[in-house]
Design a protein around this motif. Structure first.
Motif, PDB file in Angstrom:
ATOM      1  N   LEU A 319       0.802  -1.220   0.000  1.00  0.00           N
ATOM      2  CA  LEU A 319       0.000   0.000   0.000  1.00  0.00           C
ATOM      3  C   LEU A 319       0.838   1.274   0.000  1.00  0.00           C
ATOM      4  O   LEU A 319       0.398   2.290  -0.517  1.00  0.00           O
ATOM      5  CB  LEU A 319      -0.933   0.030   1.222  1.00  0.00           C
ATOM      6  CG  LEU A 319      -2.009  -1.055   1.299  1.00  0.00           C
ATOM      7  CD1 LEU A 319      -2.840  -0.867   2.566  1.00  0.00           C
ATOM      8  CD2 LEU A 319      -2.911  -1.026   0.079  1.00  0.00           C
ATOM      9  N   ARG A 320       2.021   1.215   0.571  1.00  0.00           N
ATOM     10  CA  ARG A 320       2.781   2.457   0.732  1.00  0.00           C
ATOM     11  C   ARG A 320       3.820   2.646  -0.374  1.00  0.00           C
ATOM     12  O   ARG A 320       4.501   1.704  -0.775  1.00  0.00           O
ATOM     13  CB  ARG A 320       3.450   2.513   2.092  1.00  0.00           C
ATOM     14  CG  ARG A 320       4.603   1.540   2.301  1.00  0.00           C
ATOM     15  CD  ARG A 320       5.345   1.863   3.600  1.00  0.00           C
ATOM     16  NE  ARG A 320       6.534   1.053   3.747  1.00  0.00           N
ATOM     17  CZ  ARG A 320       6.625   0.005   4.547  1.00  0.00           C
ATOM     18  NH1 ARG A 320       5.571  -0.364   5.259  1.00  0.00           N
ATOM     19  NH2 ARG A 320       7.756  -0.676   4.628  1.00  0.00           N
ATOM     20  N   PRO A 321       3.937   3.857  -0.884  1.00  0.00           N
ATOM     21  CA  PRO A 321       4.982   4.162  -1.873  1.00  0.00           C
ATOM     22  C   PRO A 321       6.328   4.346  -1.191  1.00  0.00           C
ATOM     23  O   PRO A 321       6.397   4.606   0.015  1.00  0.00           O
ATOM     24  CB  PRO A 321       4.497   5.486  -2.489  1.00  0.00           C
ATOM     25  CG  PRO A 321       3.702   6.128  -1.409  1.00  0.00           C
ATOM     26  CD  PRO A 321       3.065   5.016  -0.611  1.00  0.00           C
ATOM     27  N   THR A 322       7.397   4.175  -1.944  1.00  0.00           N
ATOM     28  CA  THR A 322       8.742   4.366  -1.378  1.00  0.00           C
ATOM     29  C   THR A 322       9.163   5.830  -1.421  1.00  0.00           C
ATOM     30  O   THR A 322      10.066   6.245  -0.716  1.00  0.00           O
ATOM     31  CB  THR A 322       9.775   3.530  -2.151  1.00  0.00           C
ATOM     32  OG1 THR A 322       9.738   3.904  -3.539  1.00  0.00           O
ATOM     33  CG2 THR A 322       9.459   2.043  -2.025  1.00  0.00           C
ATOM     34  N   LYS A 323       8.484   6.616  -2.285  1.00  0.00           N
ATOM     35  CA  LYS A 323       8.752   8.047  -2.374  1.00  0.00           C
ATOM     36  C   LYS A 323       7.417   8.774  -2.286  1.00  0.00           C
ATOM     37  O   LYS A 323       6.366   8.147  -2.205  1.00  0.00           O
ATOM     38  CB  LYS A 323       9.457   8.381  -3.694  1.00  0.00           C
ATOM     39  CG  LYS A 323      10.804   7.693  -3.871  1.00  0.00           C
ATOM     40  CD  LYS A 323      11.399   8.028  -5.229  1.00  0.00           C
ATOM     41  CE  LYS A 323      12.713   7.279  -5.441  1.00  0.00           C
ATOM     42  NZ  LYS A 323      13.287   7.539  -6.790  1.00  0.00           N
ATOM     43  N   HIS A 324       7.474  10.084  -2.306  1.00  0.00           N
ATOM     44  CA  HIS A 324       6.223  10.829  -2.260  1.00  0.00           C
ATOM     45  C   HIS A 324       6.281  12.027  -3.209  1.00  0.00           C
ATOM     46  O   HIS A 324       7.352  12.520  -3.547  1.00  0.00           O
ATOM     47  CB  HIS A 324       5.905  11.300  -0.837  1.00  0.00           C
ATOM     48  CG  HIS A 324       6.910  12.257  -0.274  1.00  0.00           C
ATOM     49  ND1 HIS A 324       6.799  13.626  -0.409  1.00  0.00           N
ATOM     50  CD2 HIS A 324       8.053  12.048   0.423  1.00  0.00           C
ATOM     51  CE1 HIS A 324       7.822  14.213   0.185  1.00  0.00           C
ATOM     52  NE2 HIS A 324       8.602  13.288   0.688  1.00  0.00           N
ATOM     53  N   LEU A 325       5.109  12.443  -3.645  1.00  0.00           N
ATOM     54  CA  LEU A 325       5.021  13.655  -4.454  1.00  0.00           C
ATOM     55  C   LEU A 325       5.339  14.861  -3.578  1.00  0.00           C
ATOM     56  O   LEU A 325       4.869  14.958  -2.446  1.00  0.00           O
ATOM     57  CB  LEU A 325       3.609  13.810  -5.021  1.00  0.00           C
ATOM     58  CG  LEU A 325       3.238  12.951  -6.222  1.00  0.00           C
ATOM     59  CD1 LEU A 325       1.726  12.967  -6.420  1.00  0.00           C
ATOM     60  CD2 LEU A 325       3.933  13.436  -7.479  1.00  0.00           C
ATOM     61  N   LYS A 326       6.144  15.761  -4.091  1.00  0.00           N
ATOM     62  CA  LYS A 326       6.485  16.973  -3.344  1.00  0.00           C
ATOM     63  C   LYS A 326       5.600  18.103  -3.855  1.00  0.00           C
ATOM     64  O   LYS A 326       5.861  18.683  -4.903  1.00  0.00           O
ATOM     65  CB  LYS A 326       7.967  17.299  -3.512  1.00  0.00           C
ATOM     66  CG  LYS A 326       8.857  16.230  -2.893  1.00  0.00           C
ATOM     67  CD  LYS A 326      10.322  16.606  -2.972  1.00  0.00           C
ATOM     68  CE  LYS A 326      11.169  15.554  -2.278  1.00  0.00           C
ATOM     69  NZ  LYS A 326      12.614  15.886  -2.329  1.00  0.00           N
ATOM     70  N   PHE A 327       4.566  18.375  -3.110  1.00  0.00           N
ATOM     71  CA  PHE A 327       3.589  19.357  -3.548  1.00  0.00           C
ATOM     72  C   PHE A 327       4.140  20.774  -3.397  1.00  0.00           C
ATOM     73  O   PHE A 327       4.559  21.180  -2.317  1.00  0.00           O
ATOM     74  CB  PHE A 327       2.290  19.212  -2.756  1.00  0.00           C
ATOM     75  CG  PHE A 327       1.640  17.874  -2.899  1.00  0.00           C
ATOM     76  CD1 PHE A 327       1.097  17.477  -4.115  1.00  0.00           C
ATOM     77  CD2 PHE A 327       1.582  16.981  -1.836  1.00  0.00           C
ATOM     78  CE1 PHE A 327       0.499  16.236  -4.271  1.00  0.00           C
ATOM     79  CE2 PHE A 327       0.990  15.742  -1.975  1.00  0.00           C
ATOM     80  CZ  PHE A 327       0.445  15.369  -3.193  1.00  0.00           C
TER      81      PHE A 327
END
Length: 387
Positions: A319-327
């Motif tokens: 379920l969890r991504p290894t990175k994230h979008l930087k808004f």
């Protein structure tokens, strides 16, 4: 009894689902064949004319549905070269066949070979070469042209791509912010085909925004709209994520997801499809802020977004991504109830796209982190920062 019989045998009027059949095509398989070369004339050393080529030409305003309607047989065959003769020692070549296709199309053979892609008006790609005319080296016999099936694969080209689970309010936002007229209702999967809206400003500046069919969990594995949606994000300049402050539940078979869990799962789907999408500039809109308790939920949401990976680590790997979008910006709105929120978003989007263009032209700023930080700094100078 008569009344009951009438009801029992009454003609059932089916609800029209024409909107599911009509409209948007984003891929089309066609057969292409270059024209055959004409025969030569051994007696006089005459050379046959080369066969015509099949050439795809990008044209604005053309859709793949137009390509299909122009030739429903989906067979595109160029003219053959003429034979050499006493009157024409050099046989005239066959006429090329030009196929007008949408801007943004990639052309791929059955074996997966990419022949090219057309991203600008007027660009051309030869998809099938005509056969050579007959001459001394081939026994004066014209050869056949290339022939195979080609898939036309369209990826929308838009400045902004809307990302969100079904019923997050993307279509409402697009309708409010542009001239588009998407189908809107209070049930999931209202959007069954991409809608393209144009944001027009007082100085006549225009920005294109694509509302694409809602993702569901597992879209990267081609569940739901799957790749039909995700491929269109690749050519956008900016990802605009829209989430419901109250979270989302597709159906009773699915777990209810909180607003932050929605962000996590959308990010996971983008990463699983193409992790490079997470490097794209992005903005997030927290929608439906007119609902009860929304402000308290937003305060909690904003804290989680300061370090999303801390939130993600409490969930299993699938379920969890290894990175994230930087808004670059986080904006709470009510697209349906507060028109002033929509105008604010419209200006923030323009400012962000302008900032990103300036930064991309600066060769010294080439890392995504630097672009992200610079964009946030400039945005905060041009308007009130919300994070």
């Amino acid at each position: 009894m008569v009344q009951f019989t009438n009801i029992l045998f009454a003609k059932v009027h089916k609800i029209s689902r024409k909107y599911l059949r009509a409209g948007f095509r984003d891929n089309l398989k066609i057969y292409v064949q270059g024209g055959p070369g004409g025969n030569g004339l051994p007696k006089f050393g005459g050379v046959g004319g080369n066969g015509g080529n099949v050439i795809a030409v990008a044209k604005d305003g053309v859709s793949l549905d137009d390509v299909y309607k122009q030739n429903k047989s989906k067979r595109h065959i160029a003219k053959g070269g003429r034979h050499a003769s006493h009157n024409f020692i050099l046989g005239p070549p066959g006429e090329d066949l030009h196929i007008e296709v949408p801007v943004g199309v990639s052309l791929i053979t059955e074996l997966g070979k990419k022949l090219g892609e057309l991203n600008n008006e007027g660009e051309e790609v030869m998809v099938a070469k005509g056969g050579a005319g007959g001459h001394a080296k081939n026994g004066f016999l014209g050869t056949r042209g290339q022939a195979y099936h080609v898939r036309l694969d369209l990826k929308l080209i838009a400045d902004i791509g809307l990302v969100g689970f079904p019923n997050a309010g993307k279509s409402t936002l697009l309708k409010a912010i542009s001239q588009a007229k998407p189908k809107i209702a209070s049930y999931p999967f209202t959007t069954v085909k991409p809608n393209l809206g144009i944001l027009t400003y007082k100085d006549h500046r225009q920005i294109s925004m694509a509302d694409l069919p809602g993702l569901i969990e597992g879209a990267h594995a081609n569940r739901g709209m799957g790749h039909q949606f995700l491929k269109h994000i690749e050519r956008t300049k900016l990802i605009l994520m829209v989430v419901d402050i109250n979270g989302f539940q597709l159906s009773p078979q699915y777990a209810h997801r909180s607003c932050m869990e929605t962000v996590m799962l959308l990010t996971k789907e983008l990463e699983m499809y193409n992790e490079e999408l997470l490097l794209k500039p992005s903005m997030i809109l927290i929608n439906k802020m007119d609902s009860e308790g929304a402000f308290e939920k937003f305060q909690e949401m904003r804290e989680h977004l300061k370090n999303p990976l801390d939130f993600f680590k409490n969930y299993p790997n699938e379920l969890r991504p290894t990175k994230h979008l930087k808004f670059c910006d986080i904006v709470p709105i009510s697209a349906k109830e507060h028109p002033e929120d929509v105008e604010y978003v419209k200006e923030r989007l323009r400012n962000l796209l302008d900032v990103l263009t300036e930064l991309q032209e600066n060769e010294e700023v080439d890392k995504s982190d630097e672009v992200y930080n610079e964009a946030r700094n400039v945005l905060s100078e041009r308007g009130p920062a919300l994070i």
